[in-house]
Write a protein that holds these residues in place. Structure first.
Motif, mmCIF file in Angstrom:
data_model
loop_
_atom_site.group_PDB
_atom_site.id
_atom_site.type_symbol
_atom_site.label_atom_id
_atom_site.label_comp_id
_atom_site.label_asym_id
_atom_site.label_seq_id
_atom_site.Cartn_x
_atom_site.Cartn_y
_atom_site.Cartn_z
ATOM 1 N N SER A 24 12.223 4.926 -1.684
ATOM 2 C CA SER A 24 11.267 3.859 -1.959
ATOM 3 C C SER A 24 11.858 2.761 -2.838
ATOM 4 O O SER A 24 11.171 1.785 -3.145
ATOM 5 C CB SER A 24 10.036 4.437 -2.652
ATOM 6 O OG SER A 24 9.432 5.397 -1.826
ATOM 7 N N ALA A 34 0.835 -1.205 0.000
ATOM 8 C CA ALA A 34 0.000 0.000 0.000
ATOM 9 C C ALA A 34 0.872 1.258 0.000
ATOM 10 O O ALA A 34 0.576 2.231 -0.704
ATOM 11 C CB ALA A 34 -0.937 -0.001 1.205
ATOM 12 N N GLU A 35 1.951 1.245 0.773
ATOM 13 C CA GLU A 35 2.871 2.388 0.807
ATOM 14 C C GLU A 35 3.521 2.601 -0.557
ATOM 15 O O GLU A 35 3.703 3.738 -0.997
ATOM 16 C CB GLU A 35 3.942 2.184 1.887
ATOM 17 C CG GLU A 35 3.414 2.268 3.302
ATOM 18 C CD GLU A 35 2.818 3.630 3.628
ATOM 19 O OE1 GLU A 35 3.493 4.653 3.400
ATOM 20 O OE2 GLU A 35 1.665 3.662 4.096
ATOM 21 N N SER A 76 0.969 7.723 -6.366
ATOM 22 C CA SER A 76 -0.249 8.541 -6.379
ATOM 23 C C SER A 76 0.014 10.022 -6.620
ATOM 24 O O SER A 76 -0.920 10.805 -6.690
ATOM 25 C CB SER A 76 -1.019 8.359 -5.069
ATOM 26 O OG SER A 76 -0.317 8.965 -3.997
ATOM 27 N N ASP A 77 1.256 10.408 -6.777
ATOM 28 C CA ASP A 77 1.599 11.810 -7.002
ATOM 29 C C ASP A 77 1.965 12.011 -8.471
ATOM 30 O O ASP A 77 2.859 11.343 -8.992
ATOM 31 C CB ASP A 77 2.778 12.195 -6.096
ATOM 32 C CG ASP A 77 3.160 13.633 -6.259
ATOM 33 O OD1 ASP A 77 2.628 14.468 -5.512
ATOM 34 O OD2 ASP A 77 4.000 13.929 -7.139
ATOM 35 N N ARG A 103 5.669 12.762 -9.289
ATOM 36 C CA ARG A 103 6.523 11.570 -9.234
ATOM 37 C C ARG A 103 6.298 10.677 -10.447
ATOM 38 O O ARG A 103 7.250 10.107 -10.991
ATOM 39 C CB ARG A 103 6.299 10.810 -7.922
ATOM 40 C CG ARG A 103 6.861 11.566 -6.726
ATOM 41 C CD ARG A 103 6.891 10.723 -5.480
ATOM 42 N NE ARG A 103 5.593 10.456 -4.908
ATOM 43 C CZ ARG A 103 5.036 11.136 -3.918
ATOM 44 N NH1 ARG A 103 5.685 12.166 -3.376
ATOM 45 N NH2 ARG A 103 3.861 10.802 -3.449
ATOM 46 N N PHE A 110 2.231 1.905 -3.478
ATOM 47 C CA PHE A 110 1.251 2.515 -4.369
ATOM 48 C C PHE A 110 0.973 3.964 -4.013
ATOM 49 O O PHE A 110 0.606 4.755 -4.887
ATOM 50 C CB PHE A 110 -0.031 1.678 -4.428
ATOM 51 C CG PHE A 110 0.111 0.480 -5.325
ATOM 52 C CD1 PHE A 110 0.249 0.632 -6.695
ATOM 53 C CD2 PHE A 110 0.130 -0.796 -4.802
ATOM 54 C CE1 PHE A 110 0.398 -0.456 -7.540
ATOM 55 C CE2 PHE A 110 0.279 -1.901 -5.630
ATOM 56 C CZ PHE A 110 0.417 -1.732 -7.001
ATOM 57 N N LYS A 111 1.171 4.355 -2.761
ATOM 58 C CA LYS A 111 1.035 5.771 -2.398
ATOM 59 C C LYS A 111 2.078 6.610 -3.124
ATOM 60 O O LYS A 111 1.816 7.750 -3.505
ATOM 61 C CB LYS A 111 1.193 5.957 -0.885
ATOM 62 C CG LYS A 111 -0.013 5.557 -0.092
ATOM 63 C CD LYS A 111 0.235 5.814 1.383
ATOM 64 C CE LYS A 111 -0.890 5.275 2.230
ATOM 65 N NZ LYS A 111 -0.624 5.457 3.661
ATOM 66 N N ILE A 112 3.273 6.050 -3.300
ATOM 67 C CA ILE A 112 4.333 6.771 -4.014
ATOM 68 C C ILE A 112 3.887 7.078 -5.442
ATOM 69 O O ILE A 112 4.147 8.145 -5.977
ATOM 70 C CB ILE A 112 5.652 5.957 -4.019
ATOM 71 C CG1 ILE A 112 6.142 5.689 -2.605
ATOM 72 C CG2 ILE A 112 6.725 6.650 -4.854
ATOM 73 C CD1 ILE A 112 6.428 6.920 -1.788
#
Length: 127
Positions: free
Chosen positions: A93, A44-45, A51-52, A55, A47-49
């Motif tokens: 990451s 999940a972390e 989400s921007d 990036r 996929f958060k990366i």
């Protein structure tokens, strides 16, 4: 001919089972295959990366060619410090790596997994 108000509205009806019926074999198979909570949290972390949008633009740029901060900043019309901040997150990451050539640091995707994620994501949104 049926009146519209007599027809069931499938879109507004909840998707529930009519009666409780567990499929124990399916539940056991999925449970046995499910990664532990820590691995799922890490996923999940990751996929958060992604989400921007800045990036994603950086990652997509690096998919095409390795680049230095100055080149990425010029390409994206952003400050070098903003790009450096995002690259730091991507590096932490494990999504990008760097190499030094004299005083210049060049960034690239860390491995083919990152390329695969970007390419498959792009393929999915273009369907």
């Amino acid at each position: 001919m049926n009146d519209v108000k007599d027809s069931p509205n499938i879109e507004s009806e909840p998707l529930n089972c009519d009666y409780m019926h567990l499929h124990d074999d399916v539940i056991k198979e999925v449970y046995d295959s499910m990664p532990d909570d820590e691995a799922l949290f890490d996923l999940a972390e990751l996929f958060k990366i992604f989400s921007d949008s800045t990036r994603i633009k950086i990652l997509y740029s690096l998919l095409i060619s390795e680049m230095c901060v100055c080149d990425i900043a010029t390409l994206l019309g952003m400050s070098q410090s903003a790009i450096s901040h995002q690259l730091r997150i991507l590096k932490q990451s494990g999504l990008v790596k760097y190499r030094r050539d004299g005083k210049t640091i060049f960034y690239s995707l860390s491995d083919s997994h990152v390329s695969t994620i970007i390419n498959q994501g792009m393929e999915h949104v273009q369907e």
